[in-house]
Enzyme design. Structure first.
Site, PDB file in Angstrom:
ATOM      1  CG  PHE A 180      38.364  47.831  33.401  1.00 48.25           C
ATOM      2  CD1 PHE A 180      38.725  48.592  34.505  1.00 48.25           C
ATOM      3  CD2 PHE A 180      39.362  47.385  32.562  1.00 48.25           C
ATOM      4  CE1 PHE A 180      40.054  48.889  34.769  1.00 48.25           C
ATOM      5  CE2 PHE A 180      40.697  47.670  32.819  1.00 48.25           C
ATOM      6  CZ  PHE A 180      41.046  48.424  33.921  1.00 48.25           C
ATOM      7  CG  ASP A 232      35.741  41.947  33.935  1.00 48.70           C
ATOM      8  OD1 ASP A 232      36.304  41.474  34.939  1.00 48.70           O
ATOM      9  OD2 ASP A 232      36.265  42.810  33.215  1.00 48.70           O
ATOM     10  CE1 TYR A 258      45.832  41.750  36.416  1.00 52.77           C
ATOM     11  CE2 TYR A 258      45.580  43.486  38.054  1.00 52.77           C
ATOM     12  CZ  TYR A 258      45.389  43.010  36.772  1.00 52.77           C
ATOM     13  OH  TYR A 258      44.739  43.786  35.846  1.00 52.77           O
ATOM     14  CE  LYS A 259      41.743  45.002  39.687  1.00 53.87           C
ATOM     15  NZ  LYS A 259      42.190  44.489  38.368  1.00 53.87           N
ATOM     16  NE  ARG A 283      40.200  50.701  42.383  1.00 52.19           N
ATOM     17  CZ  ARG A 283      40.347  49.877  41.357  1.00 52.19           C
ATOM     18  NH1 ARG A 283      39.287  49.565  40.608  1.00 52.19           N
ATOM     19  NH2 ARG A 283      41.525  49.377  41.024  1.00 52.19           N
TER      20      ARG A 283
END
Length: 381
Positions: A95, A172, A197-198, A346
């Protein structure tokens, strides 16, 4: 979301509105005084989503800040053990934040980045890690599930390889926590960071979490020394004396209000169980792929996520020229995918909130939008 809204309303009007600053030391029925939320909410995440014993996880900061703290602390600890260890291993498709933070740390500390180049339609492998680790390796930083393709790295095998090389590993977990059974203690992981938050449903601006293996607590010293991570913060005394254990990873005031929705989501995850969540995740992505193959691939798209469910995380990415131009149309019609370069759409399928009917209806809309794109008149060839 309804429970989160109720809890926020109650917190604002009763706990915050009623207690004011007394909430920092008053006993909350679940999480205790606000002052101790970093450790207590961290333990809750560890219990339901990380496969980790208590006392190793805190909630604080953003993912970027915690990533910096842990990577810097890990590099410094490795170099104290052996000054020859100057290399940080990271992959070119990690990322962007991870890569940018590590580039900054390397420049700051005079370290060297060793790059792994994985297949963008896959991810890093144990063989690739073994090929670049050795006596100069200090730290390996990798994403457990690749943000672009959804590839699941073999965290247990890679962690073992890194330890065999005498280095530390930092995982991560942003794209796996809450949708995939993580086993930090069983895997022997040193350090980990992730967002809430995912799949943990904390919402925009929710805090991140950081994990430090208990055996490293006395060895690691994080670089952002704030008053809330001091042994006795309210003495306001001279000099920095780190708090014992995982509390030393905290720097500033705990993000109490932003943590309230996260507590609601963690209760839901605990009720469902991470194994059941993973089973639904596999079924959701398999169903999405079935429809993509039937409707979207014939319109020129390709699937860039793993077909093997044992290697596929909770999202599916498909690629086709023109997807960026379709994004506004899809969002206007209630279909909310992410766009990832190059040409990647995605589909983030959250097991606790996504239904099979929603996947079906969303892909119908995508199919129709692509059909309309194909039907548009083209300019001179």
């Amino acid at each position: 979301m309804a429970d989160a809204a109720t809890r926020l309303d109650r917190f604002v009007h009763e706990e915050w509105g009623g207690q004011l600053i007394r909430g920092w030391t008053a006993e909350h029925p679940v999480t205790g005084p606000w002052m101790h939320w970093p450790e207590r909410v961290g333990d809750r995440i560890a219990e339901v989503a990380l496969g980790a014993a208590a006392g190793q996880t805190v909630v604080a900061d953003s993912t970027t800040v915690l990533l910096y703290k842990l990577a810097r602390a890990g590099l410094d600890a490795a170099q104290r053990r052996d000054p020859a260890r100057r290399e940080i291993v990271v992959d070119t498709d990690n990322f962007p934040t991870d890569r940018y933070v590590l580039e900054g740390i390397a420049a700051e500390r005079g370290a060297v980045l060793r790059w792994i180049e994985p297949d963008q339609d896959g991810g890093i492998t144990a063989e690739q890690v073994a090929a670049v680790t050795g006596p100069e390796t200090a730290l390996v930083v990798a994403s457990h599930i690749a943000y672009r393709s959804g590839w699941i790295a073999d965290a247990a095998a890679i962690t073992e390889l890194v330890h065999d090389a005498g280095a530390l590993v930092l995982w991560d977990l942003c794209h796996s926590v809450g949708s995939f059974p993580v086993e930090l203690d069983a895997w022997g992981v040193d350090l980990a960071v992730g967002c809430t938050y995912k799949y943990l449903g904390g919402g925009p601006g929710s805090p991140a979490f950081g994990y430090v293996r208990a055996g490293l607590h006395d060895e690691l010293r994080q670089p952002i020394q704030g008053w809330m991570g001091r042994r006795d913060p309210f003495t306001m005394g001279p000099g920095y004396l780190p708090a014992p254990g995982i509390r030393s990873l905290v720097s500033g005031t705990p993000p109490v209000l932003a943590t309230v929705p996260l507590l609601a989501s963690l209760d839901l995850l605990a009720e469902a169980g991470i194994e059941a969540v993973r089973a639904k995740s596999v079924a959701l992505t398999a169903f999405a792929l079935e429809l993509v193959d039937a409707w979207i691939v014939p319109l020129g798209a390709t699937v860039v996520s793993p077909r093997d469910p044992d290697r596929r995380g909770g999202h599916v990415t498909i690629r086709r020229a023109g997807f960026r131009e379709l994004l506004d149309t899809l969002w206007e019609r209630g279909v909310i995918p992410d766009y990832r370069e190059p040409d990647g759409l995605r589909l983030g399928l959250s097991p606790l909130s996504s239904s099979f009917a929603e996947i079906h209806d969303g892909l119908v809309i995508l199919r129709d939008a692509l059909t309309g794109l194909e039907a548009e008149p083209r300019g001179p060839q």
